[in-house]
Design a protein around this motif. Structure first.
Motif, short mmCIF file in Angstrom:
data_model
loop_
_atom_site.label_atom_id
_atom_site.label_comp_id
_atom_site.label_asym_id
_atom_site.label_seq_id
_atom_site.Cartn_x
_atom_site.Cartn_y
_atom_site.Cartn_z
N LEU A 156 2.20 9.07 -6.32
CA LEU A 156 2.42 10.47 -5.93
C LEU A 156 3.68 11.08 -6.54
O LEU A 156 3.72 12.26 -6.84
N PHE A 157 4.72 10.27 -6.68
CA PHE A 157 5.98 10.83 -7.17
C PHE A 157 6.29 10.44 -8.62
O PHE A 157 6.53 11.30 -9.45
N SER A 158 6.30 9.17 -8.93
CA SER A 158 6.69 8.75 -10.28
C SER A 158 5.58 8.96 -11.31
O SER A 158 5.81 9.54 -12.37
N ASP A 159 4.39 8.47 -11.01
CA ASP A 159 3.31 8.61 -11.99
C ASP A 159 2.92 10.08 -12.18
O ASP A 159 2.64 10.52 -13.29
N ARG A 160 2.95 10.82 -11.08
CA ARG A 160 2.60 12.24 -11.19
C ARG A 160 3.51 12.97 -12.18
O ARG A 160 3.09 13.88 -12.89
N LYS A 161 4.77 12.52 -12.24
CA LYS A 161 5.73 13.15 -13.15
C LYS A 161 5.31 13.03 -14.61
O LYS A 161 5.45 13.96 -15.39
N TYR A 162 4.79 11.86 -14.99
CA TYR A 162 4.38 11.75 -16.40
C TYR A 162 3.09 12.51 -16.65
O TYR A 162 2.86 13.01 -17.75
N ALA A 163 2.26 12.62 -15.61
CA ALA A 163 1.02 13.40 -15.76
C ALA A 163 1.38 14.86 -16.04
O ALA A 163 0.77 15.51 -16.89
N VAL A 164 2.41 15.35 -15.35
CA VAL A 164 2.87 16.73 -15.56
C VAL A 164 3.45 16.86 -16.97
O VAL A 164 3.17 17.82 -17.69
N SER A 219 0.82 -1.20 0.00
CA SER A 219 0.00 0.00 0.00
C SER A 219 0.86 1.26 0.00
O SER A 219 0.65 2.19 -0.79
N GLU A 220 1.86 1.28 0.88
CA GLU A 220 2.77 2.43 0.96
C GLU A 220 3.50 2.64 -0.37
O GLU A 220 3.64 3.75 -0.85
N TRP A 221 3.96 1.53 -0.92
CA TRP A 221 4.76 1.62 -2.15
C TRP A 221 3.94 2.20 -3.29
O TRP A 221 4.37 3.13 -3.97
N ILE A 222 2.74 1.64 -3.50
CA ILE A 222 1.95 2.09 -4.65
C ILE A 222 1.50 3.54 -4.46
O ILE A 222 1.46 4.31 -5.41
N SER A 223 1.24 3.92 -3.23
CA SER A 223 0.85 5.32 -2.97
C SER A 223 1.97 6.27 -3.35
O SER A 223 1.76 7.25 -4.06
N SER A 224 3.20 5.96 -2.90
CA SER A 224 4.27 6.91 -3.22
C SER A 224 4.68 6.81 -4.69
O SER A 224 5.08 7.81 -5.28
#
Ligand SMILES: [Fe+2]
Ligand SMILES: [Fe+2]
Length: 139
Positions: free
Chosen positions: A122-130, A114-119
């Protein structure tokens, strides 16, 4: 609580958000079973859900990687490595871990997942969204 979906995980990419939510839904079902304090052994159900989690995680990662490749995302390799790590983690859950006597171990694993997929979101996937947004890519 483990595998609790939060609005801040949203990337505003409809299909991706839908898939991420589904990952949390499956994870939450694993968690709910793992914390149940009744006198029943939920071993089979938990095992089945872990398989479902693995299948859907692999489906989502492949979908995401194909999308990132299609739009020439620069950190595709980093995404792939992180995804591989997570898939290996899920696969490493042995039947011993989810034995009725190993409740604590199961909870620790679920918590880690749970912790892993959340971060990751929040950090890696969000970067491609940006990246998509900055480049006017509408998926
Ligand atoms: Fe990802
Ligand atoms: Fe993702």
């Amino acid at each position: 609580m483990a595998f609790e979906w939060k609005d801040r995980y949203k990337l505003d990419i409809e299909e991706i958000d839908k898939q991420h939510r589904r990952l949390f839904d499956i994870g939450a079902r694993v968690y709910d079973l793992a914390v149940l304090n009744d006198s029943y052994d939920h071993y089979d159900e938990i095992t089945q859900l872990i398989v479902e989690l693995l299948d859907y995680t692999e489906y989502h990662f492949t979908f995401e990687e194909n999308l990132l490749e299609k739009y020439n995302y620069g950190e595709l390799d980093k995404q792939k490595h992180e995804h591989e790590f997570y898939v290996r983690k899920i696969k490493s859950i042995s039947s011993k871990d989810i034995d009725a006597d190993q409740k604590q171990a199961t909870l620790e694993i679920v918590d880690f997942l749970s912790e892993w997929i959340s971060s990751h979101i929040l950090f890696s996937d969000r970067k491609y969204a940006v990246y998509f947004k900055e480049n006017g890519i509408n998926v």
